[in-house]
Enzyme design. Structure first.
Site, PDB file in Angstrom:
ATOM      1  N   PRO A  96      40.492  36.999  44.511  1.00  0.00           N
ATOM      2  CA  PRO A  96      39.383  36.887  45.471  1.00  0.00           C
ATOM      3  C   PRO A  96      38.057  36.671  44.751  1.00  0.00           C
ATOM      4  CG  PRO A  96      40.832  38.681  46.098  1.00  0.00           C
ATOM      5  CD  PRO A  96      41.303  38.209  44.742  1.00  0.00           C
ATOM      6  N   CYS A  97      37.233  35.768  45.297  1.00  0.00           N
ATOM      7  CA  CYS A  97      36.088  35.279  44.524  1.00  0.00           C
ATOM      8  C   CYS A  97      34.698  35.618  45.051  1.00  0.00           C
ATOM      9  CB  CYS A  97      36.197  33.766  44.378  1.00  0.00           C
ATOM     10  SG  CYS A  97      36.366  32.898  45.959  1.00  0.00           S
ATOM     11  N   PRO A  98      34.511  36.349  46.147  1.00  0.00           N
ATOM     12  CA  PRO A  98      33.144  36.566  46.647  1.00  0.00           C
ATOM     13  C   PRO A  98      32.195  37.180  45.627  1.00  0.00           C
ATOM     14  CG  PRO A  98      34.742  37.253  48.296  1.00  0.00           C
ATOM     15  CD  PRO A  98      35.510  36.959  47.040  1.00  0.00           C
ATOM     16  N   ASP A  99      32.702  37.993  44.721  1.00  0.00           N
ATOM     17  CA  ASP A  99      31.821  38.657  43.761  1.00  0.00           C
ATOM     18  C   ASP A  99      31.250  37.692  42.724  1.00  0.00           C
ATOM     19  OD1 ASP A  99      31.914  41.283  44.783  1.00  0.00           O
ATOM     20  OD2 ASP A  99      33.892  41.580  43.908  1.00  0.00           O
ATOM     21  N   PHE A 100      31.806  36.487  42.626  1.00  0.00           N
ATOM     22  CA  PHE A 100      31.294  35.499  41.674  1.00  0.00           C
ATOM     23  C   PHE A 100      30.620  34.327  42.372  1.00  0.00           C
ATOM     24  CE2 PHE A 100      35.106  37.365  39.578  1.00  0.00           C
ATOM     25  CZ  PHE A 100      34.425  38.074  38.599  1.00  0.00           C
TER      26      PHE A 100
END
Length: 383
Positions: A96-100
């Site tokens: 999952p990529c929201p933090d980047f």
């Protein structure tokens, strides 16, 4: 090696990435996903398309659970069993990529989702597959804040005998009708490269020899030179003549027709506005300049298929939001791919938006096969 690789898939979602590998001849043997609606969609879609269940089954759990001694040991046994059958083992996954993401949480490796990238790399180092694929948003690779973390992950992989190559891809290069950039990191064990006859004594990167461009359908410089349609007044159910000198295959309209979206099983699944249709009637066709309430233009590609954080995408010539069927088409999926009727709209659009466009995943999968000198029928090609 005489067989196409066997894949252990993590963060599988509804399986868009996996499907590209499956259709290229790989054997998806192990599937891991944490969110039940996504995994149920994965299972349902494969049943509809007549694809056999994975040999080692579906695993509904957080990837961190594979750090548990029992689960870690069981996974090791499956990998060893597969390797003993003279198969190459590959791990594929996009944490999952929201933090980047600049448009997301942007918490980096300290965020809950960001930590999962490190966990995936740890799992690769511990279980030692013959090769791996890591997919994430471009912010992880391009943003200074996150690049140091990305480089540390690569150093860890390199210290575990992986030689790597990376590319910032755009899905439109592979024929998907959307602009979607992602960083793809692929690594191979040194012993695998030696068996392929690739000299790796002084090689720390495969970027000069990995055939990244072989399965690209279009080049960005050519796509960027096209004069795509601009904004035009919205008229419900009107017709517009296809402009000359565009690539029709990359347009929204082409994929809506190709996938027969109006008769697709997910055609009637779309959000209806709470405050009436007024706003839907005034936004011009092709006005995708704002973060939300983007109206697609039928004769050009879609912006990135992403429907979280109130990112509303409108139909080019209908006074409504996109349907699930239309969103699936923009992800370049085969028209026989469908979501279960019982899935909530929120989960449906989330799983579609999170997936890797099918044609991009298929192109990458075929590129890896070319590098491994294995054809789609599982036979080794001569050098």
């Amino acid at each position: 090696m005489s067989k196409t690789p066997v894949i252990f898939s993590f963060f599988s979602g509804a399986g868009f990435l996996d499907l590209g590998f499956e259709k290229s001849g790989y054997n998806i043997a192990f599937v891991n996903e944490y969110h039940r609606p996504f995994l149920e969609t994965y299972m349902y879609s494969r049943q509809v398309m007549g694809i056999p269940e994975p040999r080692y089954g579906y695993h509904l759990c957080d990837i961190t659970e594979f750090e548990n001694e029992d689960k870690s040991k069981n996974l090791s046994v499956l990998i060893e069993e597969t390797k003993n059958e003279h198969n190459l083992v590959g791990f594929i996954g996009g944490p999952p990529c929201p933090d980047f993401s600049v448009g997301g949480k942007n918490k980096g490796h300290e965020g809950e989702n960001g930590k999962l990238s490190a966990t995936y790399i740890d799992l690769i180092c511990k279980q030692s597959p013959d090769f791996f694929l890591f997919e994430n948003v471009k912010g992880l690779w391009r943003t200074k804040k996150h690049r140091a973390f990305y480089d540390l992950m690569k150093e860890r992989l390199q210290s575990n005998d992986y030689v790597m190559t990376e590319r910032l891809i755009n899905s439109i290069e592979y024929g998907a009708p959307q602009q979607r950039e992602r960083i793809i990191l692929i690594g191979f064990k040194k012993i695998v490269l030696e068996n392929l006859g690739i000299q790796i004594d002084s090689i720390n990167s495969l970027s000069d020899i990995f055939p990244w461009e072989k399965h690209l359908k279009y080049r960005m410089e050519d796509i960027n030179e096209i004069t795509w349609s601009g904004m035009e007044t919205f008229e419900e159910n009107n017709e517009r003549i296809k402009p000359e000198k565009i690539i029709e295959e990359l347009t929204v309209n082409y994929w809506f027709e190709k996938n027969e979206v109006e008769s697709h099983p997910n055609a009637d699944q779309y959000f209806t506005p709470r405050a009436g249709l007024a706003k839907f009637l005034v936004i011009p066709e092709g006005d995708d300049s704002k973060k939300s309430y983007k109206r697609l233009h039928r004769w050009r590609p879609s912006p990135t298929v992403a429907y979280g954080n109130n990112e509303v995408h409108l139909h080019p010539y209908k006074a409504r939001r996109l349907s699930v069927a239309e969103a699936l088409a923009l992800q370049s999926l085969p028209k026989e791919y469908e979501l279960p009727q019982g899935i909530t709209l929120s989960n449906a659009f989330k799983t579609v938006g999170n997936g890797v466009p099918y044609l991009a995943s298929k192109g990458i999968a075929e590129t890896i096969l070319d590098f491994l000198k294995v054809d789609k029928n599982g036979k080794t090609n001569s050098c």
